[in-house]
Design a protein around this motif. Structure first.
Motif, PDB file in Angstrom:
ATOM      1  N   ARG A 112       1.203   7.301  -6.357  1.00 17.54           N
ATOM      2  CA  ARG A 112       0.148   8.300  -6.567  1.00 17.54           C
ATOM      3  C   ARG A 112       0.657   9.723  -6.340  1.00 17.54           C
ATOM      4  O   ARG A 112       0.058  10.679  -6.828  1.00 17.54           O
ATOM      5  CB  ARG A 112      -1.036   8.036  -5.640  1.00 17.54           C
ATOM      6  N   ARG A 167       0.836  -1.207   0.000  1.00 19.47           N
ATOM      7  CA  ARG A 167       0.000   0.000   0.000  1.00 19.47           C
ATOM      8  C   ARG A 167       0.868   1.253   0.000  1.00 19.47           C
ATOM      9  O   ARG A 167       0.534   2.270  -0.613  1.00 19.47           O
ATOM     10  CB  ARG A 167      -0.932  -0.006   1.207  1.00 19.47           C
ATOM     11  N   ALA A 199       0.753   4.166  -2.703  1.00 22.00           N
ATOM     12  CA  ALA A 199       0.527   5.553  -2.283  1.00 22.00           C
ATOM     13  C   ALA A 199       1.646   6.452  -2.791  1.00 22.00           C
ATOM     14  O   ALA A 199       1.399   7.559  -3.287  1.00 22.00           O
ATOM     15  CB  ALA A 199       0.430   5.629  -0.758  1.00 22.00           C
ATOM     16  N   ALA A 230      -2.034   8.232   0.235  1.00 20.07           N
ATOM     17  CA  ALA A 230      -1.446   9.240  -0.649  1.00 20.07           C
ATOM     18  C   ALA A 230      -1.926  10.637  -0.262  1.00 20.07           C
ATOM     19  O   ALA A 230      -1.145  11.591  -0.258  1.00 20.07           O
ATOM     20  CB  ALA A 230      -1.800   8.935  -2.106  1.00 20.07           C
ATOM     21  N   ALA A 231      -3.210  10.758   0.091  1.00 21.01           N
ATOM     22  CA  ALA A 231      -3.734  12.070   0.504  1.00 21.01           C
ATOM     23  C   ALA A 231      -3.032  12.545   1.767  1.00 21.01           C
ATOM     24  O   ALA A 231      -2.621  13.709   1.867  1.00 21.01           O
ATOM     25  CB  ALA A 231      -5.242  11.976   0.729  1.00 21.01           C
ATOM     26  N   GLN A 256      -5.438   2.316   2.939  1.00 21.47           N
ATOM     27  CA  GLN A 256      -5.787   2.251   1.525  1.00 21.47           C
ATOM     28  C   GLN A 256      -4.863   3.212   0.793  1.00 21.47           C
ATOM     29  O   GLN A 256      -4.537   4.287   1.299  1.00 21.47           O
ATOM     30  CB  GLN A 256      -7.251   2.644   1.301  1.00 21.47           C
ATOM     31  N   ALA A 257      -4.445   2.834  -0.415  1.00 17.82           N
ATOM     32  CA  ALA A 257      -3.479   3.648  -1.153  1.00 17.82           C
ATOM     33  C   ALA A 257      -3.962   5.078  -1.350  1.00 17.82           C
ATOM     34  O   ALA A 257      -3.194   6.031  -1.208  1.00 17.82           O
ATOM     35  CB  ALA A 257      -3.163   2.993  -2.495  1.00 17.82           C
ATOM     36  N   GLU A 258      -5.248   5.245  -1.646  1.00 17.17           N
ATOM     37  CA  GLU A 258      -5.763   6.589  -1.935  1.00 17.17           C
ATOM     38  C   GLU A 258      -5.692   7.502  -0.713  1.00 17.17           C
ATOM     39  O   GLU A 258      -5.241   8.646  -0.803  1.00 17.17           O
ATOM     40  CB  GLU A 258      -7.211   6.478  -2.425  1.00 17.17           C
ATOM     41  N   THR A 259      -6.136   7.006   0.448  1.00 17.26           N
ATOM     42  CA  THR A 259      -6.098   7.849   1.648  1.00 17.26           C
ATOM     43  C   THR A 259      -4.673   8.036   2.146  1.00 17.26           C
ATOM     44  O   THR A 259      -4.328   9.108   2.636  1.00 17.26           O
ATOM     45  CB  THR A 259      -6.983   7.267   2.771  1.00 17.26           C
TER      46      THR A 259
END
Length: 197
Positions: free
Chosen positions: A85, A78, A82, A184-185, A179-182
């Motif tokens: 991203r 993950r 991330a 990265a954020a 999760q990769a998206e969160t």
């Protein structure tokens, strides 16, 4: 003319305040970063690794071991996603895997393990007492659990991601599930953050 300059400056100040106040999705930053004392571990290149190796970039520290069946490979995967991203900003972030299994995780083995996930990930390990002392500073724990006869052993360990600022101070934590998206954020948020003195 003065009013025209004042408006953008006011907007800039508001933006900086918003950046400082922006919460992390999957964790939190400390109100004030905490200094950490020097330590002596061994890097995946076989060389000494100390606090000085953490200076200059934001670092995400993850504690585990290479024989970990699930949490470690999943989290490192993950982190890889991330970091990808983040694009070019990903180069401004260091990922450090701290092995709490010095008995099996030799520097060479650690290097091959972390670079399977990302060529820029680094890993360290050291004597159990040095790892325990670092754990007291950074807030992680680990316990060796003997397996059934002939089955080796496992290690229970903290699963949070530990955030260190470019001055090698404890700055916060990210907590699973990841999760990769969160991720990265959140990592993007800390990379934009100004480092306090």
């Amino acid at each position: 003319m003065i009013a025209a300059v004042a408006l953008p400056l006011g907007m800039l100040a508001w933006r900086e305040q918003a950046e400082r106040a922006r919460p992390l999705v999957s964790g939190s930053l400390l109100p004030q970063p905490r200094p950490i004392a020097d330590f002596a571990l061994t890097g995946d290149d076989g060389r000494p690794f100390t606090r000085a190796g953490l200076l200059g970039r934001w670092t995400v520290v993850f504690v585990g071991y290479t024989h970990c069946p699930d949490v470690c490979p999943t989290t490192l995967s993950r982190l890889k996603a991330a970091k990808a991203r983040l694009g070019a900003d990903g180069a401004r972030l260091a990922v450090l895997f701290v092995s709490v299994d010095p008995e099996r995780d030799t520097p060479d083995h650690l290097g091959r393990y972390v670079r399977y996930f990302d060529k820029d990930f680094r890993a360290v390990t050291g004597p159990v007492d040095a790892l325990t002392a670092l754990g007291r500073q950074l807030g992680f724990v680990f316990v060796k659990n003997p397996g059934a006869e002939g089955e080796g052993y496992g290690i229970d360990h903290s699963a949070e991601l530990i955030l260190l600022d470019p001055k090698a101070r404890l700055a916060g934590y990210l907590t699973p599930p990841f999760q990769a998206e969160t991720l990265a954020a959140d990592l993007g948020t800390i990379l934009r953050k100004r480092v306090a003195r």
